[in-house]
Scaffold this motif. Structure first.
Motif, mmCIF file in Angstrom:
data_model
loop_
_atom_site.group_PDB
_atom_site.id
_atom_site.type_symbol
_atom_site.label_atom_id
_atom_site.label_comp_id
_atom_site.label_asym_id
_atom_site.label_seq_id
_atom_site.Cartn_x
_atom_site.Cartn_y
_atom_site.Cartn_z
ATOM 1 N N TRP A 78 0.847 -1.191 0.000
ATOM 2 C CA TRP A 78 0.000 0.000 0.000
ATOM 3 C C TRP A 78 0.879 1.237 0.000
ATOM 4 N N TYR A 79 0.520 2.209 -0.817
ATOM 5 C CA TYR A 79 1.350 3.404 -0.968
ATOM 6 C C TYR A 79 0.460 4.645 -0.961
ATOM 7 N N LYS A 80 0.898 5.635 -0.211
ATOM 8 C CA LYS A 80 0.227 6.925 -0.203
ATOM 9 C C LYS A 80 1.287 7.998 -0.374
ATOM 10 N N GLY A 81 1.180 8.749 -1.434
ATOM 11 C CA GLY A 81 2.182 9.773 -1.705
ATOM 12 C C GLY A 81 2.152 10.190 -3.164
ATOM 13 N N LYS A 82 3.253 10.743 -3.608
ATOM 14 C CA LYS A 82 3.352 11.221 -4.979
ATOM 15 C C LYS A 82 3.711 10.075 -5.928
ATOM 16 N N VAL A 83 3.109 10.102 -7.122
ATOM 17 C CA VAL A 83 3.568 9.260 -8.218
ATOM 18 C C VAL A 83 3.942 10.184 -9.374
ATOM 19 N N VAL A 84 4.806 9.682 -10.232
ATOM 20 C CA VAL A 84 5.292 10.475 -11.354
ATOM 21 C C VAL A 84 4.751 9.884 -12.646
ATOM 22 N N LYS A 85 4.148 10.728 -13.446
ATOM 23 C CA LYS A 85 3.651 10.309 -14.756
ATOM 24 C C LYS A 85 4.524 10.946 -15.824
ATOM 25 N N LEU A 86 5.113 10.100 -16.665
ATOM 26 C CA LEU A 86 5.933 10.570 -17.778
ATOM 27 C C LEU A 86 5.138 10.442 -19.062
ATOM 28 N N ILE A 87 5.101 11.520 -19.822
ATOM 29 C CA ILE A 87 4.335 11.559 -21.067
ATOM 30 C C ILE A 87 5.294 11.922 -22.188
ATOM 31 N N GLN A 88 5.608 10.941 -23.022
ATOM 32 C CA GLN A 88 6.556 11.155 -24.108
ATOM 33 C C GLN A 88 6.002 10.609 -25.410
ATOM 34 N N LYS A 89 6.659 10.929 -26.500
ATOM 35 C CA LYS A 89 6.203 10.459 -27.809
ATOM 36 C C LYS A 89 6.368 8.943 -27.947
ATOM 37 N N TRP A 90 7.265 8.347 -27.110
ATOM 38 C CA TRP A 90 7.492 6.900 -27.209
ATOM 39 C C TRP A 90 6.553 6.111 -26.314
ATOM 40 N N GLY A 91 6.119 6.717 -25.216
ATOM 41 C CA GLY A 91 5.263 5.991 -24.301
ATOM 42 C C GLY A 91 4.855 6.823 -23.106
ATOM 43 N N ILE A 92 3.966 6.246 -22.293
ATOM 44 C CA ILE A 92 3.413 6.929 -21.133
ATOM 45 C C ILE A 92 3.408 5.940 -19.974
ATOM 46 N N ILE A 93 3.958 6.353 -18.831
ATOM 47 C CA ILE A 93 4.057 5.462 -17.678
ATOM 48 C C ILE A 93 3.799 6.248 -16.407
ATOM 49 N N LYS A 94 3.191 5.589 -15.413
ATOM 50 C CA LYS A 94 2.928 6.218 -14.118
ATOM 51 C C LYS A 94 3.473 5.299 -13.034
ATOM 52 N N THR A 95 4.395 5.817 -12.204
ATOM 53 C CA THR A 95 5.077 4.987 -11.220
ATOM 54 C C THR A 95 5.467 5.818 -10.010
ATOM 55 N N THR A 96 5.864 5.123 -8.938
ATOM 56 C CA THR A 96 6.369 5.827 -7.763
ATOM 57 C C THR A 96 7.716 6.464 -8.104
ATOM 58 N N PRO A 97 8.104 7.529 -7.412
ATOM 59 C CA PRO A 97 9.334 8.252 -7.774
ATOM 60 C C PRO A 97 10.599 7.408 -7.711
ATOM 61 N N ASN A 98 10.581 6.334 -6.904
ATOM 62 C CA ASN A 98 11.804 5.560 -6.710
ATOM 63 C C ASN A 98 11.891 4.316 -7.581
ATOM 64 N N HIS A 99 10.906 4.071 -8.430
ATOM 65 C CA HIS A 99 10.957 2.868 -9.268
ATOM 66 C C HIS A 99 11.856 3.121 -10.474
ATOM 67 N N SER A 100 12.784 2.214 -10.711
ATOM 68 C CA SER A 100 13.739 2.404 -11.798
ATOM 69 C C SER A 100 13.104 2.078 -13.143
ATOM 70 N N ILE A 101 13.391 2.926 -14.111
ATOM 71 C CA ILE A 101 13.003 2.682 -15.489
ATOM 72 C C ILE A 101 14.264 2.779 -16.341
ATOM 73 N N TYR A 102 14.145 2.390 -17.586
ATOM 74 C CA TYR A 102 15.313 2.409 -18.459
ATOM 75 C C TYR A 102 15.225 3.580 -19.436
ATOM 76 N N SER A 103 16.352 4.232 -19.638
ATOM 77 C CA SER A 103 16.428 5.259 -20.675
ATOM 78 C C SER A 103 16.766 4.585 -21.997
ATOM 79 N N SER A 104 16.628 5.320 -23.071
ATOM 80 C CA SER A 104 16.815 4.753 -24.409
ATOM 81 C C SER A 104 18.234 4.252 -24.650
ATOM 82 N N ASN A 105 19.204 4.707 -23.841
ATOM 83 C CA ASN A 105 20.585 4.219 -23.981
ATOM 84 C C ASN A 105 20.861 3.033 -23.060
#
Length: 673
Positions: A155-182
């Motif tokens: 269970w999580y209560k707090g801020k989530v970050v939504k990234l909106i780009q031409k390649w895709g859209i994702i919504k996650t907690t600030p500390n979850h790792s994602i991959y950059s294009s490199n």
């Protein structure tokens, strides 16, 4: 010096050495440590009474804040060492019966909990899947279905970050790792160019076949249709609109042949409508395709059609949308996620744009563009939005890889969940990620003057030749290293976003007195002293760079005093040894025979070699003092004099080694082997 320094994990192997050096240098020292099995205040007996101690977990933000408020430290040194929102869609493939589908994380949990009983974890719940039949899409080989080993949530209560780009859209907690294009790991706060999957590999797949007329009719309904129940006469109406009369007639004929119902064409203002009155058709469409523009979707069996039929279905969707340039727009969130998977199965390159209209009478929509020659409004945008969220957040463990695909556009996310075979490693995942974030937040609030984050060389992954510099990409290969890389990225994000005064140091493998006996050197000493077999992974040829703990802490101090805010400093000794060489050296020191060595099955994901370029920390004035051949002998002699402590720790360690390998809960874990 007068400055007050707060040290988390100060009762651990490296942390305690740092505490001792701080006391000798005149700092006012505050130690925070939760005293897990690896923490021990006896390490600090020579400076007893010269530091203030709090038994506390940095994951406990309230307690951490109370300590900061009371002590008001000038410097924080972190030796102590999540997740996707439940409404995010994820592509799933279940073989051989169910097939491919697009579900939310919440739906996946509900489905799997029917056959796999959820277990309690330290933060929430976890499901271990018994079979390999349920698969998620990963970035392995560019896009491959891989078995899901576990699903975790809390269970999580707090801020989530939504990234909106031409390649895709994702919504996650600030500390979850994602991959950059490199291919480098990043956090959502950094808003990197997203890595996405566009070409999915399908091997030995048995495709489904279906009447093309059904595909044509469904595509028309999904794009331009609706269903209504007429209360006045009790009729079940299906209506489809288009400005092309010939197209409308063709769809009407398809519906007539498929469902045995007549249709009528009505001319409207600038468009034509077909109406079909049939309860069976009405119910079929609502069940399999939804209703209202923002609730539309297509049946999951579309994903398992042969490639020619999938392409045909996509073409009919475009025809229904009335575009000639490969653009398709939908107001349905689920359909947008489904289209992401469909287009990737078709191995098409595409871009996606999220429209949020200022006029609230218009629904949010997603526009897909598959013909990329030329530009279209909005397709160069890159946004980051922070939202309030309360609910379950999820993570997956995927076999043979540390990533999975989810969200609109098939965004590649890093999984931080830990293999069950590592005896519930969730505590150190919690400490490394949530604990670091908590400490950063509190440090920022209380205006800490300098924050030193202790990482590890493992975040770089393995290197066969050469050395890692501070600019090398983060490519961790173990769950532990992945959690440390996640923590590094969070610190970097705070530096970038808040101008936070942090410095990251990445040491190589440490050795010396007071090290917990799960590590290679103290474990070898303990076993050899008792003439017991000494387990060595694989062939023992894995190479590590060995650094005496005192030299490591001297380098950390130098980074603290002379290092530049926002920088990263590698701390390597340049003294590389194979594991088997270290073991044989210890046996020679103790006068024991090599026959005590027992080669055991190699550890999963065991990195071959680590090596650091330490020229940056050397430019600050740091020099290595301890030669491994001399100081390894000193270390062996220290343990010979402290066998009572070693015995007590090893006895406790055996409790953790009942069935599986233990994981070091206090971080950073400088010594993997």
């Amino acid at each position: 010096m007068g400055q007050k320094i707060l040290i988390t994990g100060g009762a651990g192997f490296i942390g305690s050495e740092f505490v001792r050096q701080c006391v000798k240098k005149g700092y006012a020292v505050v130690v925070m440590d939760k005293l897990s099995y690896a923490g021990d205040l006896i390490r600090l007996k020579e400076v007893k009474g010269k530091y203030k101690f709090y038994k506390a977990d940095i994951c406990n933000r309230k307690k951490t804040e109370e300590i900061f408020k009371k002590e008001k430290p000038d410097i924080a040194v972190n030796f102590a060492a999540e997740s996707i929102t439940e409404d995010t869609y994820i592509p799933i493939q279940s073989v051989p019966k169910i097939g491919t589908r697009m579900v939310t994380f919440m739906e996946l949990w509900q489905q799997q909990s029917k056959n796999n009983k959820p277990q309690k974890s330290e933060k929430g719940e976890i499901i271990f899947l018994r079979s390999k039949q349920t698969k998620a899409l990963s970035f392995l080989n560019g896009g491959q279905w891989m078995p899901i080993k576990a699903i975790s949530r809390h269970w999580y209560k707090g801020k989530v970050v939504k990234l909106i780009q031409k390649w895709g859209i994702i919504k996650t907690t600030p500390n979850h790792s994602i991959y950059s294009s490199n291919l480098a790991l990043a956090t959502p706060l950094e808003n990197p160019e997203l890595l996405v999957v566009r070409k999915i590999n399908e091997h030995k797949k048995k495709y489904k076949e279906v009447n093309k007329k059904l595909l044509k009719f469904l595509a028309a309904y999904i794009t331009e249709g609706n269903t209504t129940f007429n209360k006045a006469n009790g009729s079940y109406i299906t209506e489809i609109n288009q400005n092309d009369k010939e197209w409308i007639e063709d769809v009407g004929e398809a519906g007539k042949q498929l469902f045995g119902t007549n249709y009528r064409i009505i001319k409207g203002i600038g468009s034509f409508h077909i109406q079909l009155a049939n309860k069976k058709l009405f119910n079929y469409l609502r069940k399999n395709c939804g209703h209202y523009s923002d609730k539309k979707f297509f049946p999951n069996w579309i994903f398992d059609l042969n490639p020619e039929l999938r392409e045909y279905f996509w073409e009919k969707l475009l025809e229904g949308d009335g575009t000639k340039d490969g653009r398709y727009t939908t107001a349905s969130y689920k359909l947008a996620n489904q289209l992401s998977l469909l287009l990737s199965l078709l191995r098409k390159e595409y871009r996606v744009f999220e429209h949020n209209r200022k006029n609230k009478d218009y629904k949010r929509s997603w526009e897909f563009k598959t013909k990329l020659d030329g530009q279209h409004y909005g397709l160069n945008q890159k946004k980051k939005v922070e939202l309030n969220y309360e609910g379950w957040v999820y993570d997956l463990e995927i076999e043979k890889t540390h990533n999975f695909v989810c969200g609109i556009g098939n965004v590649v996310c890093h999984n931080t969940h830990v293999d069950r075979s590592i005896n519930n490693a969730l505590p150190f995942i919690k400490t490394n990620i949530e604990g670091t974030l908590s400490l950063l937040d509190v440090s920022k609030r209380y205006n800490i003057k300098r924050f030193i984050h202790i990482s590890t060389d493992e975040v770089y992954g393995e290197i066969k030749k050469g050395k890692f510099s501070e600019k090398s990409p983060l490519l961790p290969n173990s769950p532990y290293a992945a959690s440390k890389a996640s923590a590094d990225l969070i610190v970097k994000a705070y530096i970038h976003t808040y101008n936070f005064p942090a410095i990251i140091v990445r040491p190589c493998n440490n050795y010396g007195p007071w090290q917990y006996p799960e590590k290679l050197i103290p474990l070898t000493i303990f076993k050899a002293l008792r003439d017991e077999k000494i387990p060595v992974y694989g062939d023992g040829k894995n190479v590590r760079e060995w650094l005496y703990v005192h030299d490591c802490c001297r380098a950390v101090f130098l980074a603290l005093r002379e290092g530049k805010i926002g920088e990263i400093y590698n701390i390597g000794s340049g003294q590389e040894r194979k594991n088997i060489e270290v073991v044989r050296r210890i046996l020679r020191i103790l006068g024991k025979h090599r026959s005590l060595i027992e080669f055991v099955k190699d550890r999963a994901g065991h990195d071959y070699r680590y090596s650091l370029d330490s020229s940056k920390i050397k430019r600050l004035g740091w020099k290595l003092e301890a030669d491994i051949d001399k100081y390894l002998e000193n270390t062996v002699n220290w343990y010979k004099k402290h066998t009572e402590w070693l015995d007590s720790k090893f006895g406790r360690l055996k409790l953790y080694w009942k069935d599986m390998l233990i994981v070091f809960l206090i971080t950073p874990r400088f010594l993997q082997d």
